[in-house]
Scaffold this motif. Structure first.
Motif, mmCIF file in Angstrom:
data_model
loop_
_atom_site.group_PDB
_atom_site.id
_atom_site.type_symbol
_atom_site.label_atom_id
_atom_site.label_comp_id
_atom_site.label_asym_id
_atom_site.label_seq_id
_atom_site.Cartn_x
_atom_site.Cartn_y
_atom_site.Cartn_z
ATOM 1 N N PHE A 257 -5.458 -0.093 3.413
ATOM 2 C CA PHE A 257 -5.146 -1.252 2.611
ATOM 3 C C PHE A 257 -4.911 -0.700 1.209
ATOM 4 O O PHE A 257 -4.046 -1.047 0.481
ATOM 5 C CB PHE A 257 -6.025 -2.303 2.726
ATOM 6 C CG PHE A 257 -5.970 -3.128 3.980
ATOM 7 C CD1 PHE A 257 -4.910 -3.055 5.015
ATOM 8 C CD2 PHE A 257 -6.901 -4.151 4.277
ATOM 9 C CE1 PHE A 257 -4.782 -3.525 6.097
ATOM 10 C CE2 PHE A 257 -6.909 -4.755 5.525
ATOM 11 C CZ PHE A 257 -6.143 -4.647 6.278
ATOM 12 N N ALA A 258 -5.939 0.031 0.613
ATOM 13 C CA ALA A 258 -6.115 0.533 -0.356
ATOM 14 C C ALA A 258 -5.192 1.752 -0.429
ATOM 15 O O ALA A 258 -4.868 1.902 -1.895
ATOM 16 C CB ALA A 258 -7.703 1.262 -0.477
ATOM 17 N N ARG A 259 -4.963 2.374 0.321
ATOM 18 C CA ARG A 259 -3.988 3.571 0.310
ATOM 19 C C ARG A 259 -2.796 2.876 -0.140
ATOM 20 O O ARG A 259 -1.899 3.466 -0.969
ATOM 21 C CB ARG A 259 -3.983 4.348 1.696
ATOM 22 C CG ARG A 259 -2.872 5.290 1.558
ATOM 23 C CD ARG A 259 -3.477 6.660 0.871
ATOM 24 N NE ARG A 259 -2.609 7.779 1.011
ATOM 25 C CZ ARG A 259 -2.211 8.561 0.068
ATOM 26 N NH1 ARG A 259 -2.380 8.050 -1.164
ATOM 27 N NH2 ARG A 259 -1.260 9.542 0.157
ATOM 28 N N LEU A 260 -1.989 2.014 0.534
ATOM 29 C CA LEU A 260 -0.924 1.386 0.212
ATOM 30 C C LEU A 260 -0.844 0.748 -0.971
ATOM 31 O O LEU A 260 0.323 0.674 -1.716
ATOM 32 C CB LEU A 260 -0.559 0.242 1.354
ATOM 33 C CG LEU A 260 0.112 0.922 2.772
ATOM 34 C CD1 LEU A 260 0.158 -0.250 3.795
ATOM 35 C CD2 LEU A 260 1.314 1.662 2.324
ATOM 36 N N GLY A 261 -1.815 0.356 -1.340
ATOM 37 C CA GLY A 261 -1.955 -0.274 -2.683
ATOM 38 C C GLY A 261 -1.636 0.859 -4.016
ATOM 39 O O GLY A 261 -1.097 0.808 -4.836
ATOM 40 N N GLU A 262 -2.461 1.935 -3.829
ATOM 41 C CA GLU A 262 -2.443 3.108 -4.587
ATOM 42 C C GLU A 262 -1.023 3.738 -4.507
ATOM 43 O O GLU A 262 -0.365 3.960 -5.597
ATOM 44 C CB GLU A 262 -3.219 4.145 -4.053
ATOM 45 C CG GLU A 262 -3.232 5.339 -4.902
ATOM 46 C CD GLU A 262 -4.167 6.519 -4.405
ATOM 47 O OE1 GLU A 262 -4.550 7.664 -4.837
ATOM 48 O OE2 GLU A 262 -4.571 6.385 -3.197
ATOM 49 N N VAL A 263 -0.468 3.988 -3.614
ATOM 50 C CA VAL A 263 0.867 4.724 -3.539
ATOM 51 C C VAL A 263 2.214 3.859 -3.979
ATOM 52 O O VAL A 263 3.333 4.367 -4.290
ATOM 53 C CB VAL A 263 1.416 5.285 -1.909
ATOM 54 C CG1 VAL A 263 0.218 6.250 -1.535
ATOM 55 C CG2 VAL A 263 1.576 4.172 -1.186
ATOM 56 N N THR A 264 1.833 2.357 -4.222
ATOM 57 C CA THR A 264 2.791 1.390 -4.507
ATOM 58 C C THR A 264 2.701 1.074 -6.045
ATOM 59 O O THR A 264 3.402 0.357 -6.563
ATOM 60 C CB THR A 264 2.955 0.488 -3.584
ATOM 61 O OG1 THR A 264 2.042 -0.426 -3.508
ATOM 62 C CG2 THR A 264 3.516 0.695 -2.140
ATOM 63 N N GLY A 265 1.632 1.528 -6.497
ATOM 64 C CA GLY A 265 1.167 1.163 -7.995
ATOM 65 C C GLY A 265 0.493 -0.178 -8.153
ATOM 66 O O GLY A 265 0.393 -0.596 -9.123
ATOM 67 N N HIS A 266 -0.091 -0.415 -7.004
ATOM 68 C CA HIS A 266 -1.068 -1.810 -6.778
ATOM 69 C C HIS A 266 -2.345 -1.206 -6.387
ATOM 70 O O HIS A 266 -2.959 -1.917 -5.280
ATOM 71 C CB HIS A 266 -0.241 -2.857 -6.025
ATOM 72 C CG HIS A 266 1.027 -3.163 -6.372
ATOM 73 N ND1 HIS A 266 1.219 -4.208 -7.397
ATOM 74 C CD2 HIS A 266 2.206 -2.631 -5.963
ATOM 75 C CE1 HIS A 266 2.522 -4.322 -7.367
ATOM 76 N NE2 HIS A 266 3.130 -3.510 -6.797
ATOM 77 N N LYS A 267 -2.810 -0.340 -7.083
ATOM 78 C CA LYS A 267 -4.216 0.241 -6.683
ATOM 79 C C LYS A 267 -5.162 -0.854 -6.756
ATOM 80 O O LYS A 267 -5.818 -0.754 -5.672
ATOM 81 C CB LYS A 267 -4.674 1.222 -7.805
ATOM 82 C CG LYS A 267 -6.020 2.185 -7.183
ATOM 83 C CD LYS A 267 -6.134 3.546 -8.320
ATOM 84 C CE LYS A 267 -7.043 4.446 -7.571
ATOM 85 N NZ LYS A 267 -8.673 3.661 -7.645
ATOM 86 N N ALA A 268 -5.295 -1.600 -7.674
ATOM 87 C CA ALA A 268 -6.400 -2.545 -7.835
ATOM 88 C C ALA A 268 -6.576 -3.519 -6.720
ATOM 89 O O ALA A 268 -7.233 -3.820 -6.109
ATOM 90 C CB ALA A 268 -6.676 -3.156 -9.187
ATOM 91 N N GLU A 269 -5.094 -3.879 -6.414
ATOM 92 C CA GLU A 269 -4.863 -5.126 -5.427
ATOM 93 C C GLU A 269 -5.245 -4.570 -4.060
ATOM 94 O O GLU A 269 -5.697 -5.238 -3.265
ATOM 95 C CB GLU A 269 -3.367 -5.450 -5.502
ATOM 96 C CG GLU A 269 -2.977 -6.182 -7.019
ATOM 97 C CD GLU A 269 -2.527 -5.379 -8.027
ATOM 98 O OE1 GLU A 269 -2.795 -4.133 -7.861
ATOM 99 O OE2 GLU A 269 -1.807 -5.753 -8.846
ATOM 100 N N GLY A 270 -4.854 -3.346 -3.850
ATOM 101 C CA GLY A 270 -5.290 -2.707 -2.544
ATOM 102 C C GLY A 270 -6.546 -2.695 -2.317
ATOM 103 O O GLY A 270 -7.045 -2.856 -1.230
ATOM 104 N N GLU A 271 -7.492 -2.083 -3.189
ATOM 105 C CA GLU A 271 -8.612 -1.922 -3.082
ATOM 106 C C GLU A 271 -9.267 -3.363 -2.947
ATOM 107 O O GLU A 271 -10.256 -3.588 -2.273
ATOM 108 C CB GLU A 271 -9.177 -1.158 -4.372
ATOM 109 C CG GLU A 271 -8.886 0.158 -4.438
ATOM 110 C CD GLU A 271 -9.497 0.973 -5.554
ATOM 111 O OE1 GLU A 271 -10.064 -0.006 -6.619
ATOM 112 O OE2 GLU A 271 -9.264 2.185 -5.936
ATOM 113 N N ASP A 272 -8.853 -4.506 -3.753
ATOM 114 C CA ASP A 272 -9.529 -5.349 -3.646
ATOM 115 C C ASP A 272 -9.082 -6.276 -2.356
ATOM 116 O O ASP A 272 -10.129 -7.027 -1.725
ATOM 117 C CB ASP A 272 -8.809 -6.622 -4.696
ATOM 118 C CG ASP A 272 -9.345 -7.885 -4.733
ATOM 119 O OD1 ASP A 272 -10.752 -8.207 -4.923
ATOM 120 O OD2 ASP A 272 -8.604 -8.977 -4.522
#
Length: 298
Positions: free
Chosen positions: A140-155
């Motif tokens: 989840f965190a990884r996909l947020g990171e690579v798509t420009g949604h790092k905070a959302e993925g970590e959340d």
């Protein structure tokens, strides 16, 4: 597509294909292969093709849905995902390239797809089937990171973990461990505790009748027999073949000899949503809620 694990009616055509893909993906966590890291791009990807139903669900959950231009035919959720005839099982590089992606996400580098797409300048991210809950959270965190949604993925990872931890903590603990049988299809393929699904059941203290002497045998997806299931007499039965195959408590009770099972006699046969029970997507919380409710059923 928990990708259970992938099964012949939701994520893949046959369980045999599933096992072959699992081997090809060299399952484990959310590590990618040695191809260039999409996270190292100068700008975020704006044309994403997802050939993994689990990744598709996660992309939309982290806020990257508007960047997704095409998903495979097995990506049935969310409804607004741009579903196509693309296949994650037998990917066609030319068909994928027709969508002009700048990032393609797959769960297995079958048919050397990464190399084929690299020739067109397209980056590929390989996210193997998650083997554990922690691996799913990491994806989840990884996909947020690579798509420009790092905070959302970590959340999303934090919230999903917290929700499942709370469900486990709030579920009444039975006086003695309950045994269960998880059905993938009507030929009695099941999952062991060495799989993603099995690890979730373990969190609730359940004992898996499919484990045998070696839970890793058959890649964690053994085919049981009716005789073995009847002999094991599980206290709970979970059906992940309801949408595909029309299975329910009544059809199970009608099987020869199954009306003697503890789970059947005590009305502890629980239907699951096939898709939710075959993916390591954010909807694993819904699956955990269904397991919790089953354990708490008198």
């Amino acid at each position: 597509m928990f990708h259970t694990p992938r099964r012949r009616r939701t994520s893949f055509a046959t369980l045999t294909s599933l096992l072959a893909l699992l081997g090809a993906a060299a399952l484990g966590g959310c590590a990618t292969r040695d191809e260039p890291d999409p996270a190292a791009q100068d700008k975020r990807p704006e044309r994403i093709v997802s050939l993994s139903p689990s990744a598709t669900e996660t992309l939309f959950a982290v806020g990257a849905g508007q960047q997704v231009v095409a998903v495979d035919s097995a990506s049935t959720f969310p409804e607004q995902a741009p579903r196509t005839t693309l296949s994650g099982l037998t990917p066609d590089p030319e068909a994928i390239a027709s969508h002009k992606p700048d990032l393609v996400i797959v769960s297995s580098d079958v048919t050397n797809l990464t190399a084929a797409l690299e020739k067109t300048g397209t980056k590929t991210l390989v996210l193997p089937d998650a083997k554990t809950l922690d691996a799913a959270y990491a994806q989840f965190a990884r996909l947020g990171e690579v798509t420009g949604h790092k905070a959302e993925g970590e959340d999303l990872a934090r919230r999903t973990k917290a929700d499942i931890d709370k469900l486990v903590a709030d579920t009444p603990k039975p006086a003695k461990p309950l045994s269960y049988y998880h059905e993938l299809d009507q030929t009695y393929y099941s999952v062991t505790s060495a799989t993603f699904l099995g690890s979730l059941y373990q969190r609730f203290g359940l004992t898996n009748i499919a484990d045998g002497a070696d839970p890793t045998a058959s890649g964690g997806y053994p085919q049981l027999s009716a005789e073995k299931i009847i002999q094991a007499d599980p206290a709970l039965i979970f059906l992940a073949d309801t949408k595909c195959c029309g299975q329910n408590a009544q059809t199970v009770a009608a099987r020869p000899g199954w009306n003697t099972l503890t789970a059947v006699k005590s009305s502890h046969v629980f239907p699951l949503d096939d898709d939710i029970a075959s993916r390591w997507s954010p909807r694993i919380t819904d699956l955990a809620r269904a397991i919790s409710a089953a354990v708490a059923t008198p």
